[in-house]
Design an enzyme around this catalytic site. Structure first.
Site: not given
Ligand code: FAD
Length: 391
Positions: A241, A372
């Site tokens: 973590y 990120e």
């Molecule tokens: C093109 C692309 C490349 C990526 N590359 C990588 C990679 O190389 N490695 C890796 O590990 N991940 C990667 N990711 C994942 C990326 O980091 C996540 O998509 C991102 O962290 C958001 O997570 P989620 O998609 O599950 O959205 P969610 O966490 O489900 O969020 C959905 C919405 O809810 C909001 N939200 C959630 N929790 C809260 C809160 N506590 N307070 C306020 N708002 C909240 C968010 O801001 C967002 O608007 C990638 C994603 C994409 C699309």
């Protein structure tokens, strides 16, 4: 040369001779190797292996890696400069290099044992792409809710689970995989593993069809009884973590650089077009309404540059930078979207077509507010720092 405490402070945007030469090299690679292929790569959703080779040959995949391991021995700031320069031409090309430098190499340099550095850094500097596998279908913003498990089997580990959204997954030869080795301990069971592409039980899954940065691969990663040697734990068991938080704190400055470069690219296209497009008998750049759009973009780009450069330089100086990094990423990704949108409008109808590059920048900008750490998560980090400071 590092700035000294004596004499006037160096302006943030003034580059050292070394930084300036480095930026010129990256600019030239972007112009020569990347620019001619941007549209085709976007349409095909594939990154050209020849460009990756050029990145390796020019040391761009190991900017901060010491020369003893085959790297450039440069700074984190230089990595951000490279990301920025490439993003002005193609944000997809820039994220490939960003993940390699600011996440994968960075984590190995900081947490790797001497043996792991000797084993992996020369490869990452010469021909091996790295990927960073934290997110899962059920754990995005709440990254530590990850469900991939690691079970000890005496002389190593067995990993089971599915990672999602993994940038560089299609090209990578080395994956930093986060899995929980002790779910009863919650996030304190999370452990980071160095997983080679050839390890039994690792499969690269579905590649996502995306709105933007289409030439950058984003895939699922399937770990099905994937066997990892005991020596491939990065850092300590149960401290993954910390590896995740601390590398992402730095990585987000890179994404700030990517969004800054994208905004600069949009500004460049808008001003170039405005000077040559004529309406009402003169270049549209002579209309105050168009000038105001250009001026607004330039102000936003300058503000983002100051924030991104400051965060990167703070990190290199070993000073606290976490809130500044979150602000830089949050702001740069916000203005990148706005600048790309303004650029589409300055170009008018042609801005809306694939024949001109701003339509792609408009699509590419969206990701800056998602990966990120979403914009909401950046604001959470910023608010926590501000409120703690004032309590
Ligand atoms: C093109 C692309 C490349 C990526 N590359 C990588 C990679 O190389 N490695 C890796 O590990 N991940 C990667 N990711 C994942 C990326 O980091 C996540 O998509 C991102 O962290 C958001 O997570 P989620 O998609 O599950 O959205 P969610 O966490 O489900 O969020 C959905 C919405 O809810 C909001 N939200 C959630 N929790 C809260 C809160 N506590 N307070 C306020 N708002 C909240 C968010 O801001 C967002 O608007 C990638 C994603 C994409 C699309």
């Amino acid at each position: 040369m590092a700035p000294t405490l004596e004499g006037p402070a160096r302006p943030l945007t003034e580059l050292t001779e070394e930084e300036s030469m480095f930026r010129s090299t990256v600019r030239e690679i972007a112009r020569r190797e990347v620019a001619p292929h941007v549209r085709a790569m976007d349409e095909a959703g594939v990154f050209r292996p020849e460009i990756l080779r050029a990145f390796f040959e020019n040391g761009l995949m190991a900017i901060e890696v010491p020369e003893a391991y085959g790297g450039q021995g440069g700074s984190f700031f230089q990595s951000v400069l490279a990301v920025e320069e490439l993003a002005a031409v193609d944000p997809s090309a820039s994220v490939i290099l960003d993940v390699q430098n600011t996440l994968v190499n960075n984590a190995l340099l900081r947490w790797g044992s001497d043996e792991q550095k000797r084993q992996y850094l020369p490869k990452l500097a010469s021909d091996t792409v790295g990927a960073y596998a934290l997110s899962e279908a059920g754990s995005g913003s709440d990254a530590f809710a990850l469900e991939t498990k690691a079970a000890s089997d005496g002389d190593g580990w067995v990993l089971n689970g599915r990672k999602m959204w993994i940038t560089n997954a299609a090209e990578a030869g080395l994956y930093l995989v986060f899995a929980n080795a002790n779910p009863a301990a919650g996030y304190k069971g999370i452990t980071c593993f160095l997983v080679e592409r050839g390890f039994r039980g690792l499969k690269v899954g579905k590649k996502e069809e995306k709105l933007g940065i289409r030439a950058s691969s984003t895939c699922e990663l399937i770990l099905d009884d994937c066997r990892v040697p005991a020596g491939n734990v990065l850092g300590e068991v149960g401290k993954g973590y910390k590896v995740a938080i601390e590398t992402l704190n730095e990585g987000r400055i890179g994404i700030g650089g990517q969004m800054l470069g994208l905004a600069e690219g949009a500004l460049g296209h808008a001003s170039g077009y405005a000077k040559q497009r004529k309406q009402f008998g003169k270049p549209i750049a002579e209309f105050q309404g168009v000038q105001f759009e250009i001026a607004q973009m330039a102000v936003e780009v300058e503000a983002a540059r100051l924030m991104v450069y400051n965060a990167a330089r703070l990190r290199d100086a070993g000073k606290p930078f976490v809130a500044e990094a979150a602000m830089a990423k949050y702001y740069a990704s916000t203005i990148a979207e706005q600048c790309a949108s303004r650029a589409v409008e300055v170009l008018g109808g042609v801005g809306f077509t694939r024949d001109y590059p701003v339509e792609k920048l408009y699509r590419d900008a969206k990701i800056g507010r998602i990966y990120e750490g979403t914009s909401n998560m950046q604001r959470t980090v910023i608010a926590r720092h501000i409120l703690e400071k004032r309590s």
